[in-house]
Design a protein around this motif. Structure first.
Motif, PDB file in Angstrom:
ATOM      1  N   PRO A  66       0.828  -1.205   0.000  1.00 43.17           N
ATOM      2  CA  PRO A  66       0.000   0.000   0.000  1.00 43.17           C
ATOM      3  C   PRO A  66       0.866   1.260   0.000  1.00 43.17           C
ATOM      4  CG  PRO A  66      -0.003  -0.975   2.178  1.00 43.17           C
ATOM      5  CD  PRO A  66       0.746  -1.917   1.278  1.00 43.17           C
ATOM      6  N   VAL A  67       0.391   2.291  -0.668  1.00 43.34           N
ATOM      7  CA  VAL A  67       1.046   3.596  -0.663  1.00 43.34           C
ATOM      8  C   VAL A  67       0.218   4.480   0.270  1.00 43.34           C
ATOM      9  CG1 VAL A  67       1.708   5.601  -2.030  1.00 43.34           C
ATOM     10  CG2 VAL A  67       1.902   3.304  -3.002  1.00 43.34           C
ATOM     11  N   LEU A  68       0.866   5.001   1.309  1.00 42.57           N
ATOM     12  CA  LEU A  68       0.165   5.762   2.337  1.00 42.57           C
ATOM     13  C   LEU A  68       0.483   7.244   2.237  1.00 42.57           C
ATOM     14  CD1 LEU A  68       0.823   3.369   5.346  1.00 42.57           C
ATOM     15  CD2 LEU A  68      -1.156   3.430   3.838  1.00 42.57           C
ATOM     16  N   GLU A  69      -0.502   8.060   2.598  1.00 46.91           N
ATOM     17  CA  GLU A  69      -0.341   9.511   2.638  1.00 46.91           C
ATOM     18  C   GLU A  69      -0.652   9.962   4.058  1.00 46.91           C
ATOM     19  OE1 GLU A  69      -3.415  12.678   1.252  1.00 46.91           O
ATOM     20  OE2 GLU A  69      -2.158  12.158  -0.467  1.00 46.91           O
ATOM     21  N   GLY A  94      -3.324   4.172  -2.706  1.00 48.65           N
ATOM     22  CA  GLY A  94      -3.284   3.187  -3.787  1.00 48.65           C
ATOM     23  C   GLY A  94      -2.357   2.047  -3.428  1.00 48.65           C
ATOM     24  N   PHE A  95      -2.023   1.256  -4.439  1.00 41.62           N
ATOM     25  CA  PHE A  95      -1.191   0.079  -4.222  1.00 41.62           C
ATOM     26  C   PHE A  95      -0.114  -0.013  -5.289  1.00 41.62           C
ATOM     27  CE2 PHE A  95      -5.357  -0.840  -2.500  1.00 41.62           C
ATOM     28  CZ  PHE A  95      -5.038  -1.251  -1.221  1.00 41.62           C
ATOM     29  N   LEU A  96       1.093  -0.349  -4.854  1.00 40.72           N
ATOM     30  CA  LEU A  96       2.169  -0.695  -5.771  1.00 40.72           C
ATOM     31  C   LEU A  96       2.141  -2.201  -5.936  1.00 40.72           C
ATOM     32  CD1 LEU A  96       5.204   1.461  -4.626  1.00 40.72           C
ATOM     33  CD2 LEU A  96       3.992   1.611  -6.794  1.00 40.72           C
ATOM     34  N   MET A  97       2.131  -2.651  -7.185  1.00 39.08           N
ATOM     35  CA  MET A  97       2.133  -4.080  -7.458  1.00 39.08           C
ATOM     36  C   MET A  97       3.434  -4.423  -8.162  1.00 39.08           C
ATOM     37  SD  MET A  97      -1.749  -4.971  -8.438  1.00 39.08           S
ATOM     38  CE  MET A  97      -3.080  -4.521  -7.329  1.00 39.08           C
ATOM     39  N   PHE A  98       4.117  -5.412  -7.616  1.00 33.60           N
ATOM     40  CA  PHE A  98       5.423  -5.828  -8.115  1.00 33.60           C
ATOM     41  C   PHE A  98       5.276  -7.155  -8.859  1.00 33.60           C
ATOM     42  CE2 PHE A  98       6.015  -3.224  -4.383  1.00 33.60           C
ATOM     43  CZ  PHE A  98       6.983  -2.319  -4.794  1.00 33.60           C
ATOM     44  N   PHE A  99       5.761  -7.177 -10.091  1.00 28.58           N
ATOM     45  CA  PHE A  99       5.663  -8.360 -10.941  1.00 28.58           C
ATOM     46  C   PHE A  99       7.065  -8.827 -11.324  1.00 28.58           C
ATOM     47  CE2 PHE A  99       1.879  -5.851 -11.606  1.00 28.58           C
ATOM     48  CZ  PHE A  99       0.855  -6.772 -11.647  1.00 28.58           C
TER      49      PHE A  99
END
Length: 109
Positions: A66-69, A94-99
């Motif tokens: 998760p990206v937090l503010e 939002g969310f960072l998704m790593f592939f």
């Protein structure tokens, strides 16, 4: 012995929050609530299509972060104004998704 080689890819997916109407007649305004709109996040056809395309191209979802503010509220507690208060909290934006995807095994000696 062969060593596996990978390539990596990161994507950001924003998270929206529910909006609530406040006021009456011409004083109506929309106010963002603290409740994420999870149904809209999951039902987004563009995101679903993008994830399907990544999977079809061999990308594997490895991790989600998760990206937090940071948010802060400061105010006065009493009518005399001699007591202040403050609150700080984090909100997910939002969310960072790593592939990752396998490139090709290499032959080592």
């Amino acid at each position: 012995m062969s060593l596996a080689r990978f390539e990596y890819h990161t994507e950001f997916y924003p998270l929206t929050y529910r909006v609530q109407e406040r006021g009456w007649l011409m004083f109506k305004h929309e106010q963002q609530t603290g409740t994420p709109d999870v149904a809209a996040f999951l039902a987004d056809p563009e995101r679903q299509a993008r994830l399907q395309a990544l999977g079809a191209n061999g990308w594997e979802l490895v991790s989600v972060q998760p990206v937090l503010e940071g948010r802060a509220q400061i105010g006065q507690q009493t009518a005399q104004g001699n007591q202040g208060w403050g609150v700080g909290y984090a909100v997910a934006t939002g969310f960072l998704m790593f592939f990752k995807r396998l490139i090709a095994p290499t032959q080592s000696q």
